[in-house]
Scaffold this motif. Structure first.
Motif, short mmCIF file in Angstrom:
data_model
loop_
_atom_site.label_atom_id
_atom_site.label_comp_id
_atom_site.label_asym_id
_atom_site.label_seq_id
_atom_site.Cartn_x
_atom_site.Cartn_y
_atom_site.Cartn_z
N MET A 10 79.18 75.51 87.00
CA MET A 10 79.88 74.75 88.04
C MET A 10 80.20 73.37 87.49
O MET A 10 79.34 72.48 87.46
CB MET A 10 79.01 74.64 89.30
CG MET A 10 78.90 75.94 90.07
SD MET A 10 78.06 75.73 91.64
CE MET A 10 78.55 77.27 92.46
N GLN A 43 82.16 74.99 95.86
CA GLN A 43 82.33 74.69 94.44
C GLN A 43 83.22 75.72 93.75
O GLN A 43 83.27 76.89 94.14
CB GLN A 43 80.98 74.66 93.73
CG GLN A 43 80.04 73.58 94.21
CD GLN A 43 80.60 72.18 94.02
OE1 GLN A 43 81.02 71.82 92.93
NE2 GLN A 43 80.59 71.41 95.10
N THR A 44 83.92 75.28 92.71
CA THR A 44 84.65 76.19 91.81
C THR A 44 83.76 76.45 90.61
O THR A 44 83.23 75.51 90.00
CB THR A 44 85.98 75.57 91.35
OG1 THR A 44 86.82 75.39 92.49
CG2 THR A 44 86.67 76.49 90.36
N ALA A 45 83.59 77.71 90.27
CA ALA A 45 82.78 78.09 89.12
C ALA A 45 83.68 78.62 88.01
O ALA A 45 84.76 79.15 88.27
CB ALA A 45 81.75 79.14 89.52
N THR A 79 78.73 69.37 88.19
CA THR A 79 77.47 69.36 88.96
C THR A 79 76.31 68.75 88.18
O THR A 79 75.15 68.96 88.53
CB THR A 79 77.11 70.77 89.42
OG1 THR A 79 77.03 71.64 88.27
CG2 THR A 79 78.14 71.33 90.38
N VAL A 116 79.51 82.15 96.20
CA VAL A 116 80.38 81.57 95.18
C VAL A 116 81.50 82.56 94.86
O VAL A 116 81.34 83.46 94.04
CB VAL A 116 79.58 81.22 93.91
CG1 VAL A 116 80.49 80.55 92.87
CG2 VAL A 116 78.40 80.33 94.24
#
Length: 446
Positions: free
Chosen positions: A318, A343-345, A321, A102
C-alpha cells in the motif's frame, strides 16, 4: 496393548490425562488469544507473532519434580502448539476478510525516471544502459585484463546509476515502494532458483536429523504451512556472489539505498522467501513500526526468480502507508477497516529478474498462492513463488524490533553496503575467490 481409539480413562496415558485436565484452561486461553489478537488489530509484525509462540506459556516459578519433568514439558509444548494453531486460524480469517476489503489493486509498475544522458527513451525499463567498449589492455595477463575491464565497466555503470539512483530514491521515499526491471539476468535467476530448491531440501534434512538448530537454516515465519523463509549461505556458492554483483554493481539498487542510508548501511537480511501452492494470505502489516522523529529503518529488495502471476500469491503493498498518519489509522481498531478499504494497493506481479524495493514501514502482505486451483476449485500442480531478497539497515538505527532473516554468522559480521560493493568489484565471474570478504563469510558458516 491398548487400542489408539480406546476412550477408557484407565487405559489413557498420563500425557493424555494431563491434556484432558488442561482442556478447560486451554479453552479459556484460546478465547483470551482471540480477544487479544482482535484487540491488537493484527498490528504486530508477523515475525514477532511467530516468535511469540515460544512464550505462549509463562514458565512455572518452581521447577517440576524430576520424575514428571518430561511429562510437564511435553504437555506444555502441546498446549503451546494448540494455542499457536488457534492464533494462526484467526490470522487466516483476518487475511481473508482483508482480501474482501482491499479491492482497488493494480500492478506495481516500473517508475518512469529520466535522467539527462542516462538510459533510453521511456525512463527506467524503457532502455538498457550502454557502456563504452574497452580497448584491449597491453597487459599480458588475461586475468588482469578481465579484472581491469570489470573495474572500468563498474566505474562507468556506477556513475550512471548514481545519477538515476537519486531520482529513484526520491520516489521510494515518497511512495515507500519502487519497481526496477531487469536487475538480474534471466540465466542467473534460473540457476539461483535451482540452487534454492536444492538448498531447501538439504536444510530440511539437516534440521530433521538434529544436525543443526531450525533457526540456523530457516527463519521463523507466521503461517508457515506451505511457506518457507530460507536464509542463504553467502560465500558458499558463487551463484550468490554473481547475483549480488549484478544487483549492486550493474543495477541502480545499491545507488537507491546509498542515497538515503549511505555506504555504511548494514546487510540486515539475506534470504529467499518461497510461497508454495496452498499458502494462505497473510494479514497486512509493516515489518517495522513508524518511530517519531526517525527515518526509514530498512530497505528490502525482493527479486523474482520466476515470473510471478496473480495466481501465485504476489506481494501486495500500500504505497504511502509508511507515514505516521497511516500507522496511527492502521493501529486504531475503530477506523482501521475503513482506512484499508480506501487504500489503493499494488501487486508485485514481477517478471523473472525484476525487483521491488520497499520501505519496511509500508503496509504489505503475501497473498494466497492459488496456482494449484484450476477454475478456482480443481487441484493441479501449481507453481511455487520464490523471491530472493536482502535488506539494508539504516546505520543510525539499533534494534529494528523484528528478527532478521539471515544466517547468524553473517548478521553478526555487520557487513556494510560499501564493503560489499568494494569486495564485489573483484568478482571474476567464476568461483568468487577474488571476493575476500564474501569468502571469509562463507568459511564462518555452520
Amino acid at each position: 496393548m491398548t487400542s489408539k481409539s480406546s476412550t477408557t480413562s484407565t487405559s489413557s496415558s498420563p500425557r493424555t490425562n494431563a491434556l484432558h485436565l488442561l482442556l478447560p484452561i486451554l479453552s479459556c486461553a484460546a478465547v483470551a488469544v482471540s480477544f487479544s489478537t482482535t484487540a491488537a488489530s493484527f498490528a504486530t509484525p508477523p515475525r514477532q507473532l511467530a516468535l511469540s509462540r515460544q512464550h505462549t506459556l509463562s514458565p512455572s516459578p518452581r521447577s517440576p519434580p524430576p520424575s514428571i519433568a518430561p511429562l510437564f514439558a511435553s504437555v506444555s509444548d502441546d498446549v503451546s502448539n494448540l494455542l499457536y494453531e488457534e492464533q494462526e486460524k484467526l490470522i487466516v480469517r483476518r487475511g481473508e476478510f482483508e482480501e474482501s476489503l482491499v479491492t482497488n489493486v493494480v500492478p506495481l509498475e516500473a517508475s518512469a525516471v529520466k535522467v539527462r544522458g542516462v538510459g533510453g527513451s521511456g525512463g527506467f525499463g524503457g532502455g538498457k544502459f550502454k557502456t563504452k567498449k574497452k580497448t584491449k589492455s597491453s597487459s599480458s595477463n588475461p586475468k588482469n585484463n578481465n579484472n581491469n575491464n570489470n573495474n572500468s565497466n563498474n566505474n562507468n555503470n556506477n556513475n550512471n546509476f548514481q545519477a538515476e539512483g537519486e531520482a529513484l530514491a526520491r520516489i521510494l521515499q515518497t511512495e515507500g515502494v519502487l519497481r526496477l526491471d531487469d536487475v538480474l539476468p534471466p540465466a542467473t535467476a534460473d540457476a539461483l532458483l535451482h540452487y534454492v530448491r536444492s538448498l531447501r531440501r538439504a536444510s530440511e534434512l539437516q534440521v530433521r536429523s538434529g544436525e543443526v538448530p531450525p533457526l540456523h537454516r530457516f527463519a521463523d515465519v507466521l503461517l508457515k504451512s506451505h511457506r518457507c523463509d530460507l536464509p542463504l549461505p553467502l560465500g558458499q556458492s558463487p551463484l550468490l556472489s554473481s547475483a549480488l554483483h549484478s544487483l549492486l554493481l550493474r543495477s541502480p539498487v545499491a545507488s537507491v539505498v546509498e542515497r538515503v542510508f549511505g555506504r555504511d548501511a548494514t546487510l540486515h537480511e539475506f534470504s529467499c522467501l518461497v510461497s508454495d501452492p496452498g499458502s494462505q494470505r497473510q494479514v497486512l502489516h509493516p515489518d517495522t513500526p513508524h518511530l517519531d522523529g526517525k527515518g526509514p529503518v530498512l530497505y528490502t529488495c525482493f527479486v523474482a526468480l520466476q515470473d510471478v502471476t496473480p495466481e501465485m500469491g504476489p506481494t501486495l503493498w500500500m504505497p504511502g502507508t509508511h507515514s505516521k498518519e497511516a500507522h496511527d489509522a492502521f493501529g486504531d481498531g475503530s477506523v482501521k477497516d475503513d482506512f484499508l478499504r480506501n487504500q489503493t494497493a499494488v501487486a508485485g506481479t514481477l517478471k523473472k529478474g525484476d525487483c521491488a524495493v520497499f520501505d519496511s514501514r509500508v503496509l504489505h502482505c503475501g497473498t494466497a498462492n492459488r496456482s494449484h486451483l484450476e477454475g478456482g476449485t480443481r487441484s493441479v500442480g501449481g507453481t511455487s513463488r520464490a523471491l530472493f531478497y536482502f535488506s539494508f539497515k539504516n546505520p543510525e538505527v539499533g534494534y529494528t524490533g523484528n528478527p532478521a532473516s539471515i544466517r547468524p554468522e553473517i548478521g553478526r559480521a555487520m557487513v556494510t553496503l560499501g564493503e560489499l560493493m568494494e569486495d564485489l568489484e573483484g568478482w571474476d565471474g567464476r568461483d568468487g575467490k577474488n571476493c575476500v570478504l564474501i569468502e571469509r563469510l562463507g568459511k564462518s558458516l555452520l
